[in-house]
Design a protein around this motif. Structure first.
Motif, PDB file in Angstrom:
ATOM      1  N   PRO A  59       0.833  -1.210   0.000  1.00 11.54           N
ATOM      2  CA  PRO A  59       0.000   0.000   0.000  1.00 11.54           C
ATOM      3  C   PRO A  59       0.872   1.266   0.000  1.00 11.54           C
ATOM      4  N   LYS A  60       0.510   2.213  -0.872  1.00 10.04           N
ATOM      5  CA  LYS A  60       1.384   3.362  -1.124  1.00 10.04           C
ATOM      6  C   LYS A  60       1.669   4.195   0.109  1.00 10.04           C
ATOM      7  N   SER A  61       0.630   4.458   0.903  1.00  5.29           N
ATOM      8  CA  SER A  61       0.794   5.332   2.049  1.00  5.29           C
ATOM      9  C   SER A  61       1.701   4.698   3.105  1.00  5.29           C
ATOM     10  N   ALA A  62       1.456   3.437   3.393  1.00  4.11           N
ATOM     11  CA  ALA A  62       2.274   2.736   4.396  1.00  4.11           C
ATOM     12  C   ALA A  62       3.718   2.639   3.928  1.00  4.11           C
ATOM     13  N   ALA A  63       3.907   2.353   2.658  1.00  2.00           N
ATOM     14  CA  ALA A  63       5.273   2.232   2.122  1.00  2.00           C
ATOM     15  C   ALA A  63       5.989   3.586   2.188  1.00  2.00           C
ATOM     16  N   ALA A  64       5.259   4.664   1.905  1.00  2.00           N
ATOM     17  CA  ALA A  64       5.869   5.994   1.930  1.00  2.00           C
ATOM     18  C   ALA A  64       6.292   6.374   3.349  1.00  2.00           C
ATOM     19  N   LYS A  65       5.449   6.065   4.323  1.00  2.31           N
ATOM     20  CA  LYS A  65       5.803   6.362   5.729  1.00  2.31           C
ATOM     21  C   LYS A  65       7.074   5.620   6.119  1.00  2.31           C
ATOM     22  N   THR A  66       7.156   4.359   5.739  1.00  2.30           N
ATOM     23  CA  THR A  66       8.348   3.560   6.058  1.00  2.30           C
ATOM     24  C   THR A  66       9.572   4.128   5.349  1.00  2.30           C
ATOM     25  N   ALA A  67       9.389   4.549   4.100  1.00  2.99           N
ATOM     26  CA  ALA A  67      10.508   5.113   3.341  1.00  2.99           C
ATOM     27  C   ALA A  67      11.054   6.354   4.053  1.00  2.99           C
ATOM     28  N   PHE A  68      10.171   7.283   4.385  1.00  2.00           N
ATOM     29  CA  PHE A  68      10.619   8.530   5.035  1.00  2.00           C
ATOM     30  C   PHE A  68      11.274   8.263   6.382  1.00  2.00           C
ATOM     31  N   LYS A  69      10.611   7.466   7.199  1.00  2.00           N
ATOM     32  CA  LYS A  69      11.111   7.232   8.554  1.00  2.00           C
ATOM     33  C   LYS A  69      12.482   6.562   8.493  1.00  2.00           C
ATOM     34  N   THR A  70      12.591   5.539   7.662  1.00  2.00           N
ATOM     35  CA  THR A  70      13.848   4.784   7.596  1.00  2.00           C
ATOM     36  C   THR A  70      14.972   5.648   7.027  1.00  2.00           C
ATOM     37  N   VAL A  71      14.670   6.417   5.986  1.00  2.00           N
ATOM     38  CA  VAL A  71      15.707   7.261   5.391  1.00  2.00           C
ATOM     39  C   VAL A  71      16.154   8.320   6.404  1.00  2.00           C
ATOM     40  N   ARG A  72      15.196   8.959   7.063  1.00  2.00           N
ATOM     41  CA  ARG A  72      15.586   9.987   8.041  1.00  2.00           C
ATOM     42  C   ARG A  72      16.445   9.397   9.155  1.00  2.00           C
ATOM     43  N   GLU A  73      16.085   8.217   9.620  1.00  2.00           N
ATOM     44  CA  GLU A  73      16.868   7.586  10.692  1.00  2.00           C
ATOM     45  C   GLU A  73      18.260   7.190  10.200  1.00  2.00           C
ATOM     46  N   THR A  74      18.314   6.576   9.015  1.00  2.00           N
ATOM     47  CA  THR A  74      19.599   6.040   8.535  1.00  2.00           C
ATOM     48  C   THR A  74      20.567   7.146   8.148  1.00  2.00           C
ATOM     49  N   LEU A  75      20.042   8.287   7.702  1.00  2.00           N
ATOM     50  CA  LEU A  75      20.929   9.391   7.298  1.00  2.00           C
ATOM     51  C   LEU A  75      21.831   9.857   8.443  1.00  2.00           C
ATOM     52  N   ARG A  76      21.406   9.626   9.667  1.00  2.00           N
ATOM     53  CA  ARG A  76      22.261   9.992  10.809  1.00  2.00           C
ATOM     54  C   ARG A  76      23.530   9.156  10.829  1.00  2.00           C
ATOM     55  N   GLU A  77      23.467   7.961  10.204  1.00  2.00           N
ATOM     56  CA  GLU A  77      24.627   7.052  10.191  1.00  2.00           C
ATOM     57  C   GLU A  77      25.394   7.113   8.872  1.00  2.00           C
ATOM     58  N   THR A  78      24.919   7.947   7.939  1.00  2.00           N
ATOM     59  CA  THR A  78      25.570   8.017   6.620  1.00  2.00           C
ATOM     60  C   THR A  78      25.904   9.481   6.297  1.00  2.00           C
ATOM     61  N   PRO A  79      26.882  10.050   7.039  1.00  2.00           N
ATOM     62  CA  PRO A  79      27.131  11.487   6.959  1.00  2.00           C
ATOM     63  C   PRO A  79      27.583  11.987   5.594  1.00  2.00           C
ATOM     64  N   SER A  80      28.134  11.115   4.741  1.00  2.00           N
ATOM     65  CA  SER A  80      28.608  11.596   3.423  1.00  2.00           C
ATOM     66  C   SER A  80      27.458  11.848   2.452  1.00  2.00           C
ATOM     67  N   ILE A  81      26.312  11.263   2.692  1.00  3.60           N
ATOM     68  CA  ILE A  81      25.203  11.451   1.749  1.00  3.60           C
ATOM     69  C   ILE A  81      24.541  12.803   2.016  1.00  3.60           C
ATOM     70  N   ASN A  82      24.523  13.646   0.983  1.00  4.82           N
ATOM     71  CA  ASN A  82      23.987  14.995   1.223  1.00  4.82           C
ATOM     72  C   ASN A  82      22.669  15.274   0.494  1.00  4.82           C
ATOM     73  N   HIS A  83      22.232  14.328  -0.348  1.00  7.89           N
ATOM     74  CA  HIS A  83      20.987  14.591  -1.077  1.00  7.89           C
ATOM     75  C   HIS A  83      20.231  13.284  -1.323  1.00  7.89           C
ATOM     76  N   VAL A  84      18.981  13.268  -0.912  1.00 11.65           N
ATOM     77  CA  VAL A  84      18.116  12.112  -1.174  1.00 11.65           C
ATOM     78  C   VAL A  84      16.910  12.598  -1.964  1.00 11.65           C
ATOM     79  N   LEU A  85      16.655  11.898  -3.060  1.00 11.88           N
ATOM     80  CA  LEU A  85      15.548  12.259  -3.943  1.00 11.88           C
ATOM     81  C   LEU A  85      14.546  11.107  -3.940  1.00 11.88           C
ATOM     82  N   PHE A  86      13.301  11.397  -3.594  1.00 15.93           N
ATOM     83  CA  PHE A  86      12.243  10.396  -3.750  1.00 15.93           C
ATOM     84  C   PHE A  86      11.555  10.690  -5.083  1.00 15.93           C
ATOM     85  N   VAL A  87      11.622   9.734  -5.998  1.00 20.96           N
ATOM     86  CA  VAL A  87      11.055   9.932  -7.332  1.00 20.96           C
ATOM     87  C   VAL A  87       9.727   9.184  -7.437  1.00 20.96           C
TER      88      VAL A  87
END
Ligand code: ADP
Length: 175
Positions: free
Chosen positions: A128-156
């Motif tokens: 389901p699109k909404s549930a998948a989108a929530k998981t995408a945002f939450k996981t990306v926001r959390e993981t970015l704290r551990e991946t300091p070199s990544i400076n840009h994330v694009l959701f297409v």
């Protein structure tokens, strides 16, 4: 912290360091975004995919990923990940989280600074699109704290409904 951008468009056209492919477990191309990426990249991508060492029974496990070159695409690398086929059980979310997390970690490890994600599993795999989108945002926001070199994330997003859902999540700053 990286900035997160949401667009409506075609992931194959994105000039980022890495685009993510929502592949199937054979990693040999298919329909949907996988087919579009292979068509745009040309045969060199499939040749490279054939050389990826796979897990038991010749399958890339769900939630895992593999990095290849990008053939004719305008990005530098393609990160192929296998999303879960939606089943309605608790493992769906855990496996979808693994896709986003593993792709970001693989990008960081490969020295890639910008990455574009499609809406993994929300096509043929039926998440389901909404549930998948929530998981995408939450996981990306959390993981970015551990991946300091990544400076840009694009959701297409490829359809208006997904685009609206992603924009709302971005605006709401959901953590
Ligand atoms: P899955 O098997 O993971 O569900 P699909 O390719 O069927 O993969 O769909 C995943 C998402 O990718 C869907 O939201 C679909 O609309 C989207 N999609 C399809 N083609 C493209 C494209 N060229 N660029 C970006 N997203 C795409």
């Amino acid at each position: 912290m990286a900035d997160i951008e949401v667009i409506l468009g075609d992931i194959t056209a994105q000039k980022v360091d890495a685009i993510v492919n929502a592949a199937n477990s054979g990693l040999l191309g298919g329909g949907g975004v996988d087919g579009a990426i292979h068509r745009a990249a040309g045969g060199a991508l499939l040749d490279e995919c054939k050389k990826i060492p796979l897990g038991p029974r010749g399958r890339c496990p769900t939630g895992e990923c593999a990095v290849t070159g990008a053939g004719l695409l305008p990005c530098k690398k393609v990160i192929h990940t296998v999303g879960p086929v939606y089943s309605g059980s608790a493992c769906d979310e855990r496996l979808l989280q693994s896709c986003y997390r593993n792709c970001l970690k693989a990008a960081e490890k490969a020295g890639l600074k910008s990455i574009a994600f499609p809406c993994i599993s929300t096509g043929v795999y039926g998440y389901p699109k909404s549930a998948a989108a929530k998981t995408a945002f939450k996981t990306v926001r959390e993981t970015l704290r551990e991946t300091p070199s990544i400076n840009h994330v694009l959701f297409v997003c490829f359809d208006n409904e997904s685009y609206r859902i992603y924009q709302e999540l971005k605006d709401s700053g959901l953590k």
